[in-house]
Structures are given as C-alpha cells and as structure tokens.
Design a protein around this motif. Sequence first.
Motif, mmCIF file in Angstrom:
data_model
loop_
_atom_site.group_PDB
_atom_site.id
_atom_site.type_symbol
_atom_site.label_atom_id
_atom_site.label_comp_id
_atom_site.label_asym_id
_atom_site.label_seq_id
_atom_site.Cartn_x
_atom_site.Cartn_y
_atom_site.Cartn_z
ATOM 1 N N TRP A 303 0.855 -1.187 0.000
ATOM 2 C CA TRP A 303 0.000 0.000 0.000
ATOM 3 C C TRP A 303 0.890 1.235 0.000
ATOM 4 C CZ3 TRP A 303 -5.431 0.072 0.266
ATOM 5 C CH2 TRP A 303 -6.054 -1.168 0.500
ATOM 6 N N LEU A 327 -9.611 -4.302 -5.157
ATOM 7 C CA LEU A 327 -8.277 -3.815 -5.512
ATOM 8 C C LEU A 327 -7.826 -4.398 -6.835
ATOM 9 C CD1 LEU A 327 -6.356 -4.330 -2.143
ATOM 10 C CD2 LEU A 327 -7.494 -2.250 -2.948
ATOM 11 N N TYR A 390 -4.209 -8.415 1.709
ATOM 12 C CA TYR A 390 -5.454 -7.714 1.377
ATOM 13 C C TYR A 390 -6.648 -8.200 2.206
ATOM 14 C CZ TYR A 390 -2.866 -6.117 -2.767
ATOM 15 O OH TYR A 390 -1.959 -5.553 -3.620
ATOM 16 N N VAL A 395 -10.484 -6.557 2.471
ATOM 17 C CA VAL A 395 -10.784 -6.444 1.040
ATOM 18 C C VAL A 395 -11.459 -7.734 0.563
ATOM 19 C CG1 VAL A 395 -9.754 -6.227 -1.256
ATOM 20 C CG2 VAL A 395 -8.869 -4.847 0.656
ATOM 21 N N PHE A 398 -11.156 -8.660 -6.080
ATOM 22 C CA PHE A 398 -9.810 -8.670 -6.663
ATOM 23 C C PHE A 398 -9.913 -8.590 -8.173
ATOM 24 C CE2 PHE A 398 -10.181 -11.004 -2.748
ATOM 25 C CZ PHE A 398 -9.303 -10.286 -1.936
#
Length: 810
Positions: A303, A327, A390, A395, A398
Amino acid sequence: MLLSYAFVLQVSSQDFNVSAGDLKSFKQNGQVLGIASSTGFYQVEVISPSIIHVRADQQKLEENFSYAIVGKAQKSSYTLVDSNSEIVITTDSLKTVISKKPLRISFYTIAGELINRDEPAFGITWTEHEVTNYKKIFDGERFIGLGEKTGPLDRRGNGYTNWNSDTPGYALDADPIYSSIPFYIGIHDSLCYGIFLDNSSKTHFNFGASNTRFSSFTAEVGELDYYFIYHSKVEDIIESYTFLTGRTPLPSKWSMGFQQCRWSYYPESEVMDLARTFREKEIPLDVIYLDIHFMDSYKIFTWNSDRFPDPARMVSGLRKMGIRTTLIVDPGIKVEAGYPAYESGLKQSIFLKYPDNTNYAGSVWPGLCHFPDFTNPASRKWWGDQFSAYTSVGVEGFWNDMNEPATWGQRFPSLVKFDLDGNGGSTLEGRNVYGMQMARATYEGAKLKMSGHRPFVLTRAGYAGLQRYTAIWTGDNVASDDHMLLGVRLVNSLGVSGVGNAGMDIGGFVGNASSELFARWISIGAFTPFFRSHKSINMKASEPWSYGEETEAIAKYYIRLRYKLMPYLYSTFSENALNGMPVARTLAIEHPFEAKVYDGAFQNQFMFGDALMVAPLSSTAMSAKVFLPHGEWFDFYSDQKFPGNKEIVVDAPLYRLPVFVKAGSIIPMQSVVQSAMEAPADTLMLHIYYGNEKNEFTYYEDDGETFDYEKGNSLTRSIIFDPLAKELIMKECEGSYASIFKYVKVIFHGFENASFILDGTVRSLLTTSYHPVFPDDIYRQELYYANQDVINAVYFVIPNGRGEMKISWK
Ligand code: MIG
C-alpha cells in the motif's frame, strides 16, 4: 481438365499438406474408439449422448491435459456398427458417422438429418506445423459465440484468431482482444450444434471468410481436440458446454450491485468522499475500486502509506456504509531487492523462466518485473498466500488486470517456459491460459482466507472455463455509441460461450462521454450482468453526477431499478450457477432460426434473464425500431401490450430505454436499498404478466455472501403460472433458509376482469393507480414521472409462508 486438376492437387498436397488418409484399423475400449489411419491417429469418445469428443494427431495420442474441461465422460449407452465403408456410432441423441476412405466424420440426428460434416475433400488436414478441421458450410449457416469477439452477432463471413492481447482503445473490428474461448454454435436449417476446440495455442476460426466452401478451425500447435455438441435447442448446447467447462459458483449479492471505478481514486479522503456522495445522493452503490495508484510504486501486495495510511480503517469505514473494496492486482512482481513478494518469489522459484532457467523479466507499471507462472500449482499456491495482505484488512474483491500477460512492447518471448501443471510447454501454449490461471489462483487463494465468504474476482484475460473462478470485463473500450453497442454484443457473446458474469466499462474507458452517451450507457449497463462504471486516467471524472442533473437523475433511476430487480437477478444468477444459462441472453438463444434476430437493426437486443427484453440503442436516437419475437410483450413502463413476431417503433428518450416483458413472465422485485446486502422492506413484489403459455420461475434466496448455501442454507421455490389451469402456484419452499420477506404482494398485469381465488375464497383485490416499475416509491422529480405511465393494476398481499400457495382466477 478435371482429372489433371485433381492430379495437381494431390501432388501439391504431398508437398505441404497431409490429410487424414484412409482408416486402417480401430479399437473399441468402453466409450472410446481408437483409430489409426494411413497418416495419423484418432480418437472418438462418447462423453454423453449429446457430446462427442474427437482427437487427431500425427503421432500416437497420449492423455491430453486441459485447463478447460471439468466434466467427465458420463456412462452412456451407444451402438457401433462397422461396415466396409463406415463406422456408425449411435447414442440416444445423435449419430456419428466415420467414413473410412478417406477418413471423414459427420454428425446426424437420429432422424437422419445432417448436422455437420467434414468438408469432403479436406476434412482434417495438417498444413506444415498446423492442423485444421475443414467443415462443410451450409447455405445460410450462421455462427454465434466464440467469446469476446468483435463484429456482428452472426459471425458468418468473418475469421478470428485467439491470442490474448492487451489492446487499449481497440478498434470496433479489432481481433484478437483480451480473452480466448474457442467455442461456437453453428445454426442452419432447423438444426444447431456446438463445437469447442480445446487447444490453448494460437487458434484460428474461419466462418466462410474469403471462401464459400467451408468453415474451419485451426490450431497452430499440438493436436486437434474438439467436442461436438448436439441438442435441438441452443440453451441445451450451452448447458452441455458448461457441463464440460464448468459454471460460475453463485456470486455474492453485493457483486451484483453497482460498482464505481476510476484510474485511480486516491487518497483515502477522496475515496471516502466518493462513498459519502453516493449515500447523500441516495444513489445505490456496492463497490469502490482502487486502481494502481493505491500501491507503493505499483508493487503488488503493498500500500502507498501516504495515500492510504490505514487501509483497514478505510475498508471498514466503507463497509459500514455498505460498500466493499476491490483492488487491482497485476501479475508483474517488481524486480527489487528487499521487496518481500520479489524475495519470496525468487526463493520459492515461482516465476516464469527462460530455457536457461533464469527468470524472464519484462517491463510493465512497476518497471522490470518477473511473472509468476500461474500454470504451476506451486506458483498458484504462493500467489494465493500473498492475499493475506489484502484479506487481513477486509478487502473482498480482486481485479486481475494485465494478465494476457501485458508488458510494454507487447512482445512476450515465445521461448519462455510454462509448467502447464507438470506437462511443460512454452508461451505458445501458455499465453492463452495465463490469465485464467491467475484468476484461479486469486479465487482459490482469497477463498481460503475469507472465512467462508465469497470472493469476487474480475479478470481481463481468460480461456474457456474462466467462468469457474471469475467475472470478466471487456477491457479498454472507447467512449462512443458504437463501442457501447459493441460492448452489448461482446457481453452477449461471452454469455453464449459459458461466461455468465460479464460487463463493460460503463461510459467508455478511453475518451470522454457526452452526457447523453453516459445516460444511455448506464441505463443499458443496469441490464448487464456485471455493472461497473470506469474511466481512464487523464479523462474527466465519470461518476453518475459528473454529467449534469438530468443525466444524474437518469443514472439514479436505472441504478435504483437494478436494485429493485435484485430478487429476480439473484435468482437468475442462481440459474446460471446451476445450468450455465447466461444472465444476458442474445435473442439468438431462444430464437436461433428467426432471421430478424441477426438483422443489423436488432442484433443487439437481448433478454436480461428470462423475462425482460432490452433493446439497446445509441444516445443520438430518440426512438427505436424494436423486433418483438414470437409471443406477446408488455412495455415494461406502461404495461401496453403488443403482439409478437412484429417490428415496432417506440419512443426512446434518454430516460426511457426500451424494455419489454415477455407475456407469462414472473418477476420478483423488492424496494430500493442503497446496497444489495441492506435489508429491503418486508414485502416481496411478485409481478405476474398474463400470457397464453405456461411458465415457471425458480425463485432463489440465501444470505447473499457466504458458502452456507452449499450446506442447504438456501431457499428455492418454484413459481408456476398456468393460464390453462388458471392457476398461479407457489410451490413449497425447499432448503432451510428463512426468507427475508414477510409478505408477498402479488401484482397482476394484463389479467382482464379476472376475479382471484385464494384458499377457496374470492379475494378482494386492491386496485391502485400505480407505476408499474416503481410500485413502492413516490418520486417528486418530474423526470421520474415522465418515465412512468400511470396504469391501473390489481394486487393483493399475502403472508410469505413456506408451504404451497395456490391462487386461481375466473
Ligand atoms: O496499462 O490499471 O484495462 O481498466 O484502469 C493500463 C490501469 C492498465 C488497464 C485496464 C484498466 C486500468 C488500467 N490498466
């Protein structure tokens, strides 16, 4: 004259063409027939009564490895009759005739109609290093499918190549683009069939391009390996194809909501502002994407700490607002000492290598990169392990980009070695499966880490069977009307080719859309399976409110409509998971023999699920010519009824995308929510549209985001509309999930002067002046009213019990 011509042909064929030759011997082993000819080896296997697997090579056939196939041969009875001239294999649904001199294959129905045959002179031919199967082309034969291919719905007269390629801002007729699905459906007379060429090397398809004699498929490397599928209906061909290559496990409900993307949203404050703006404006949203700027120097699994100092805080902040984070993940791992993914990748030797066993390096966003060999199980596992970076911050989505694989210069060297799950090969076989195996590694890795929740994976590149792991989008399209309509065809073609969850960048990725174009595009997008707005860097912002008030209102209207349709859409995705029927269905699936369906004026029309027909049109046309197929149709907005098998012209201002309901349809809807997982009002709205034919809808519900449905925690209910018996039956619920709806409001459309009986007593109906699409909302804005013809509808509300409910009418 003729004789000498034939002589010349023969001589030249000895030079560089080798044809199938004469059959020399054969051996039957269970459902497999092994054949030797004067020039090669063949195998014909009965996979099911409707699927025949054909293989051919000049060398002995070994076990053939496939990333596409998951369906195993089904025990199927068949007969084999051997005569002097041919071998005939007959299953319950088709006849395969192998003629001996020369060896040629034809397929017939049981009644003896010719479905498909080798071109008599050429059949299977090896031309130098490549192998081609030439097939007789029939008068009027049409071809649909072949996945993500540009051009018209009917591919007759065109040729295509499969070679996954990064093609930013691709031309309307560019080929190849990002993904490869060597599966098509041929349609002629009253017959249809499917052919899947399972070869991941560069393959070529010719549907009568620059020739009038044949259709053909070619593999540049390896053997000819294809599946022939015959059913009398296109939808059954798709079912068999997805039996072979797999289906999409039910996606999370939130991934069916609206998704907002941009290259790139950052820093955290901008992301949170974006989320708040959606909520303040009451425009529903489920997902925000972070593109490549979220990382530190484009390094995957990192990140950028200035832009996103506390990812967990941001992701959970969004989650509290009902918004999930997706992401971007690119395959290239930056060559940089000390970068953990690079160091551990080196150590575990997971990268693609040159023949001298040094790691291949190519340049992409981070600079020089190595590339995980996703065709190696160990590399896939390594990749999956990295996802804690992630998943640990929450999160859930993907986005697999650049996985053709793309590198600057676009010349990925041929000699790079690919593991191919121990089978070994080069870029020549590895390239087209690379993206699919990356998506697989992502899906399987993330799933292990998400404690029973469904990961959402999106990919740009792929191969046949990609649908088992991922949704797909059509890459870097352009902000133009033609591209919008091409996108509809791409999505529909992917649907024919087994990929039910597909979408395009709403608004166009490259270039700026006019307000009108965005308005039209987002209204069409509300009826695509994967619904995401995205825009390139260096272009104007492209959120629903970026194009002025009127466009914002139109965007809001259609996004909200999408959420009202969620019970219908979720059930439709569940159907896709069960039998492979796509969510967006070209009219050619239900009406393959109707010429109008392929007409340039109507070829973009499609069914969104079983009930709704959408007629996409450009942003400059304010009225549309629409083809209504056989049957009867209701205007979705006004309930006006039209007879089918007819062309009509309808008004189509920007706020009114032509949408029609097929007579006999059953459409469950709900109240508006701001995100798909938010609980709607307690009443399911069940819309029934009168028609002359019996119809059945399978309603499906579950918790929307876990895998508990695999253990039976789901609810399935058949709803049957039967105009002959004059009954609507809601069958008993199956499965242990308790519906979130306490009541069902049954809304009757087009039932003239009927009186309804429930539990033996005549129900008193409530009549209302009612907006058919928005029964639950009152809008103040003029625009909404402009789109809603007020009609009188009748309905009543009943408790949503689990037992069978029967409503009849007189
Ligand atoms: O070289 O990540 O198709 O959706 O925004 C371009 C930046 C890389 C291509 C993708 C696009 C994405 C962009 N990517």
